[in-house]
Design a protein around this motif. Sequence first.
Motif, PDB file in Angstrom:
ATOM      1  N   SER A  69       0.820  -1.214   0.000  1.00  0.00           N
ATOM      2  CA  SER A  69       0.000   0.000   0.000  1.00  0.00           C
ATOM      3  C   SER A  69       0.853   1.263   0.000  1.00  0.00           C
ATOM      4  N   GLN A  73       2.376   4.111  -3.894  1.00  0.00           N
ATOM      5  CA  GLN A  73       2.217   5.562  -3.953  1.00  0.00           C
ATOM      6  C   GLN A  73       3.380   6.244  -4.672  1.00  0.00           C
ATOM      7  N   HIS A 147      -2.508   1.701   3.750  1.00  0.00           N
ATOM      8  CA  HIS A 147      -2.588   3.112   3.381  1.00  0.00           C
ATOM      9  C   HIS A 147      -3.367   3.294   2.091  1.00  0.00           C
ATOM     10  N   GLU A 148      -4.237   4.285   2.108  1.00  0.00           N
ATOM     11  CA  GLU A 148      -5.018   4.609   0.925  1.00  0.00           C
ATOM     12  C   GLU A 148      -4.124   5.339  -0.085  1.00  0.00           C
ATOM     13  N   ASP A 151      -2.200   8.988   0.420  1.00  0.00           N
ATOM     14  CA  ASP A 151      -2.341   9.517   1.779  1.00  0.00           C
ATOM     15  C   ASP A 151      -1.055  10.177   2.281  1.00  0.00           C
ATOM     16  N   ASP A 259     -10.259   8.016   5.497  1.00  0.00           N
ATOM     17  CA  ASP A 259      -9.873   8.331   4.122  1.00  0.00           C
ATOM     18  C   ASP A 259      -8.390   8.105   3.868  1.00  0.00           C
ATOM     19  N   LEU A 261      -6.145   5.732   5.995  1.00  0.00           N
ATOM     20  CA  LEU A 261      -5.626   4.384   6.247  1.00  0.00           C
ATOM     21  C   LEU A 261      -6.570   3.591   7.130  1.00  0.00           C
ATOM     22  N   SER A 262      -6.329   2.290   7.130  1.00  0.00           N
ATOM     23  CA  SER A 262      -7.052   1.365   8.000  1.00  0.00           C
ATOM     24  C   SER A 262      -6.037   0.444   8.653  1.00  0.00           C
TER      25      SER A 262
END
Length: 391
Positions: A69, A73, A147-148, A151, A259, A261-262
């Motif tokens: 994730s 990026q 991670h989105e 982000d 929006d 991360l999780s």
Amino acid sequence: MTDRPESDGPRGPTFKSVLGLSDEPGEPLAIPARTGTVYDQPEPEQLIELTVIIPARNEEQNLAACLQSLVAQSEDIFQLGREWELIVVDDNSTDRTAEIAGTFSGVTVLPAAKLEKGWTGKNNAIWTAARKARGRWLLFTDADTLHEPGDLYRAMHEATRHKVGVLSYSPRQLVTGLAQRTLMPLVFSELALAYPPAKVSDPNQRVAAANGQFLLIEREAYRRLGGHPSVADRVLEDVELAFLAKRRKIGLRFRYAPDALSTRMYRTTSAMTEGWTKNLALLFNNALATALWKVLDVVLLVGLPWLTFRLWNARFSPHSLEWLGAGWVLLLLWIRTLFRFYARVAKSNFPFVDCAISPLGLPLFAALLYQSWFKHRVLKQVSWKGRTYPG
């Protein structure tokens, strides 16, 4: 403070120390004072935008997804290895953590420095990498995070826009199994009430909090905080750094960020039990009193409807009308208690179903609060990932 020798060299690109610490064991730290800083930090020849640091101890189940994730990026305007760097610190793992990290192109893998007395394993691992960081911003994040897209870049812009030196996100929590689904909303609702993000982010409020799963600190702010040596022995180093940021007026912003991360904090019930036992007494001023309140919640949520039906079943007694009226009073009291309970749990940001079944987690929550209090206040020691720390 003296420098601590590192383990054998890093697996990946080598970096020179940039926090002003000698590489010679035992040599005293001699740093000229500089206005506005705790200690001087000689800069590398060229700063890059960001350094991401992941301390990892036996994280073979989580690390690959986390790194995927993050490395995803990397793009033309924000290229890994050019505008930013990603460092994984293997904290003496006994599984495939280091091997997995080494399979990702552009990721630097470092062995944690020797763990000395007065340091927690996580803080020691972070400091191993932070001493070599080249970024204008330092992001400390955990191996169990996802991670989105974008982000990292957005977080730096958010911190700059709000003029803060420390930005921390509370991730969306991923839970599985009945124990997690019932307990976690209770814990996070209490956290939301104890550490309201609006108050945490208000420089005029004394409330301070941060989440080590996503902790972004500007380079100069990190110097002024004293780096991780200032919280070397702290189990909740993120919260301690947040309090330092408030006291030293560095600027702190904290928010719930689904929006960005999780995370799946715990994969097993035993890990969840050990983790919250380590943390709860430190997060809440009086964990024992909170445990008693949760026991009272159980008594009210279960006892009031039971007593109501007992009174209604007495309708054929000589005082049936009085008993019936008392039953309705108790029913209204139970509805009020239920409304108050769910109003609190709704602040957890968990899905509706998880909040709805959360009363089932009250006995476990009360037990963990008591256990955490007992470990910290009576035994004065806690355990985490095979290590024991002072409570």
